[in-house]
Scaffold this motif. Structure first.
Motif, short mmCIF file in Angstrom:
data_model
loop_
_atom_site.label_atom_id
_atom_site.label_comp_id
_atom_site.label_asym_id
_atom_site.label_seq_id
_atom_site.Cartn_x
_atom_site.Cartn_y
_atom_site.Cartn_z
N ARG A 40 -6.18 -11.44 -1.60
CA ARG A 40 -6.11 -11.36 -3.06
C ARG A 40 -4.80 -10.81 -3.59
N GLU A 76 -6.90 -3.57 -15.22
CA GLU A 76 -6.10 -4.02 -14.08
C GLU A 76 -6.00 -2.96 -12.99
N HIS A 125 -11.41 -8.35 -11.32
CA HIS A 125 -10.18 -8.93 -10.74
C HIS A 125 -8.95 -8.08 -11.05
N GLN A 147 -5.44 -5.78 -10.48
CA GLN A 147 -4.23 -5.91 -9.69
C GLN A 147 -4.04 -4.73 -8.74
N VAL A 148 -4.53 -3.57 -9.18
CA VAL A 148 -4.32 -2.33 -8.43
C VAL A 148 -5.66 -1.67 -8.14
N LEU A 149 -5.84 -1.23 -6.89
CA LEU A 149 -6.99 -0.43 -6.51
C LEU A 149 -6.51 0.96 -6.10
N LEU A 167 -13.88 -4.76 -7.61
CA LEU A 167 -13.34 -6.12 -7.62
C LEU A 167 -13.86 -6.96 -8.78
N LEU A 174 -3.74 -7.74 -3.50
CA LEU A 174 -3.98 -6.47 -4.18
C LEU A 174 -2.92 -5.43 -3.83
N THR A 175 -2.74 -4.50 -4.74
CA THR A 175 -1.84 -3.37 -4.54
C THR A 175 -2.70 -2.11 -4.45
N TYR A 176 -2.45 -1.28 -3.43
CA TYR A 176 -3.27 -0.08 -3.22
C TYR A 176 -2.46 1.19 -3.39
N THR A 212 0.85 -1.20 0.00
CA THR A 212 0.00 0.00 0.00
C THR A 212 0.88 1.24 0.00
N GLN A 259 -6.71 -7.20 0.63
CA GLN A 259 -5.32 -7.16 0.17
C GLN A 259 -4.58 -8.43 0.56
#
Length: 291
Positions: free
Chosen positions: A208, A97, A176, A178-180, A173, A210-212, A48, A205
């Motif tokens: 899954r 993504e 799917h 990679q980045v939020l 979501l 995830l990258t924030y 993050t 995160q």
């Protein structure tokens, strides 16, 4: 990993610039405001990055540039080493993504559509036509934020503010990503609800990978989530460091002022803050990072 052993950023920006031009009634250029001024930014997979600053500092504009909602005046953006070109016909394949969670969960959801339709639209936009797959994805996304398919038949106004923000997260979501990019996702919520949404984001995160990019003016919220923090001031990234190091030893005067504005929970913290301020007050401010 690169040949030098350094981790490759998942999402990168180099020399990012955004100017907003004002024009006369005849279409002639009258002037320009530089909202983002040569920003370099790296987001690493599964981490993050907290982007902080006051209103008007350019942090939300930076998030919109990275997501492709607006086009940069200059600079490049890359995902996994591949340059994102917003003018290319296949740009959506990379843009899917990177999804965004907006600040206001009320205005960001179409009040005339049921939740199921709102989530389905996210899949239709990226070209998915398999109805069974879409329905399964709706159920999966709702479950991830604590809802069931029964909630898909309701309208946004039937939910509280915190629940509407969960719907916004579920929508992000759906494809799917990679980045939020989380643009002030809890600032419009009550404090008690903020903690629930932040814990949900941490859990997603973890589960899954995830990258924030977490954009906020609230330094205490960013400290809770971020691995690395960047401070924006007048469109520039004036300081960047690991979260703990930045909070304990801020170098730039503006960062010190932001930290001093965080509410103090105990009088002892006030004394500690004053001592840290004296330690750093005479240090030269670090210039914006350039490469």
């Amino acid at each position: 990993m690169t040949a030098t052993g350094q981790e490759v950023p998942l999402l990168s920006a180099r020399g990012l610039v955004k100017e907003f031009v004002t024009r006369s009634l005849l279409g002639l250029r009258k002037g320009a405001v530089t909202a983002v001024d040569h920003v370099d930014l790296d987001l690493y997979a599964g981490q993050t990055y907290g982007l902080v600053g006051e209103s008007g500092s350019g942090k939300s504009t930076t998030g919109r540039l990275l997501q492709g909602l607006i086009t940069p005046t200059d600079g490049t953006i890359s995902l996994g080493g591949e340059t994102l070109d917003t003018t290319h016909k296949d740009a959506w394949k990379l843009r899917r993504e990177i999804q965004m969670i907006f600040q206001d969960p009320h205005s960001s959801l179409n009040p005339r559509r049921r939740v199921g339709a709102i989530l389905t639209e996210a899949m239709l936009i990226v070209g998915e036509k398999d109805r069974t797959k879409i329905k399964n994805r709706v159920a999966e996304s709702l479950e991830a934020v604590g809802f069931t398919m029964e909630h898909a038949q309701r309208f946004p106004h039937e939910f509280s503010g915190g629940q509407r923000q969960r719907i916004g997260i579920a929508r992000a979501l759906m494809v799917h990503p990679q980045v939020l990019i989380c643009d002030e996702p809890v600032s419009a919520l009550d404090v008690s609800i903020q903690a629930q949404v932040l814990n949900l984001l941490r859990g997603l995160q973890r589960d899954r990978g995830l990258t924030y990019l977490f954009i906020s003016h609230d330094m205490s919220v960013v400290r809770y989530l971020a691995d690395r923090v960047g401070v924006m001031y007048k469109g520039q990234l004036v300081e960047e460091n690991d979260a703990q190091a930045l909070y304990e030893h801020p170098q730039h005067e503006y960062t010190q002022k932001l930290l001093s504005s965080v509410p103090i929970r105990h009088p002892r913290e006030r004394q500690e803050r004053v001592e840290k301020h004296h330690e750093t007050a005479h240090r030269p401010a670090s210039p914006p990072r350039k490469e």
